[in-house]
Design a protein around this motif. Structure first.
Motif, mmCIF file in Angstrom:
data_model
loop_
_atom_site.group_PDB
_atom_site.id
_atom_site.type_symbol
_atom_site.label_atom_id
_atom_site.label_comp_id
_atom_site.label_asym_id
_atom_site.label_seq_id
_atom_site.Cartn_x
_atom_site.Cartn_y
_atom_site.Cartn_z
ATOM 1 N N THR A 96 -5.673 -4.623 1.203
ATOM 2 C CA THR A 96 -5.483 -3.241 1.643
ATOM 3 C C THR A 96 -6.550 -2.323 1.036
ATOM 4 O O THR A 96 -7.232 -2.708 0.072
ATOM 5 C CB THR A 96 -4.096 -2.730 1.217
ATOM 6 N N GLU A 122 -5.903 0.234 -0.720
ATOM 7 C CA GLU A 122 -5.462 0.521 -2.089
ATOM 8 C C GLU A 122 -5.941 -0.539 -3.074
ATOM 9 O O GLU A 122 -6.181 -0.256 -4.230
ATOM 10 C CB GLU A 122 -3.929 0.622 -2.154
ATOM 11 N N ALA A 145 2.179 0.971 -2.354
ATOM 12 C CA ALA A 145 0.777 1.391 -2.355
ATOM 13 C C ALA A 145 0.350 1.841 -3.752
ATOM 14 O O ALA A 145 -0.773 1.562 -4.190
ATOM 15 C CB ALA A 145 0.556 2.509 -1.339
#
Length: 155
Positions: A51, A53, A97
């Protein structure tokens, strides 16, 4: 024992590392065949383990010659990385996240394991006992404040 998702994640990270590049192109069907799993398992790993993140950009091209490109995002300096993360997590950030961000900070050696644990304890849902979406807004503000402090401590 590690599960198949962990094994696929490690394999892809190893490809990135051994190739000496920040980009890898894979064919989902070939990777699924190699690990004897369904192609949706590959999608799951890429969607959850690679991701923004965590410091990755993913793009895909569908069709016969299609591929999935995983790119490791590199920053010029730590301040730029922190600014990008602050921008990414505002105005709200989910707990998962936020955990991904903390893992990235650990990988980039911006925080120690102890500091990451302290940060996590401050932003977990049990600590921020508000209803959504307020909880995610408060988490984003807390994490942004901690990151801003890190930014100026690292200069």
């Amino acid at each position: 024992m590690r599960n198949i998702s962990d094994i696929i994640e490690q394999h892809l990270k190893q490809i990135l590392e051994t190739a000496g590049k920040d980009v890898v192109d894979i064919k989902r069907s070939e990777l699924a065949e190699e690990f004897q799993c369904v192609p949706s398992q590959i999608n799951y790993v890429i969607k959850t383990r690679f991701t923004m993140e965590k410091g990755y950009s993913v793009e895909s091209k569908r069709g016969g010659g299609g591929y999935i490109r995983i790119k490791r995002v590199k920053h010029q300096d730590k301040a730029e990385l922190i600014d990008d993360i602050i921008g990414m997590i505002n105005p709200t950030v989910s707990q998962q996240a936020a955990v991904d961000v903390l893992e990235r900070l650990l990988e980039e050696e911006l925080v120690t394991q102890r500091e990451a644990n302290i940060m996590l304890s401050a932003i977990k849902r049990e600590t921020i006992a508000f209803q959504l979406p307020v909880r995610d807004e408060v988490r984003a503000r807390l994490l942004s404040s901690m990151l801003a402090t890190l930014k100026y401590l690292n200069k």
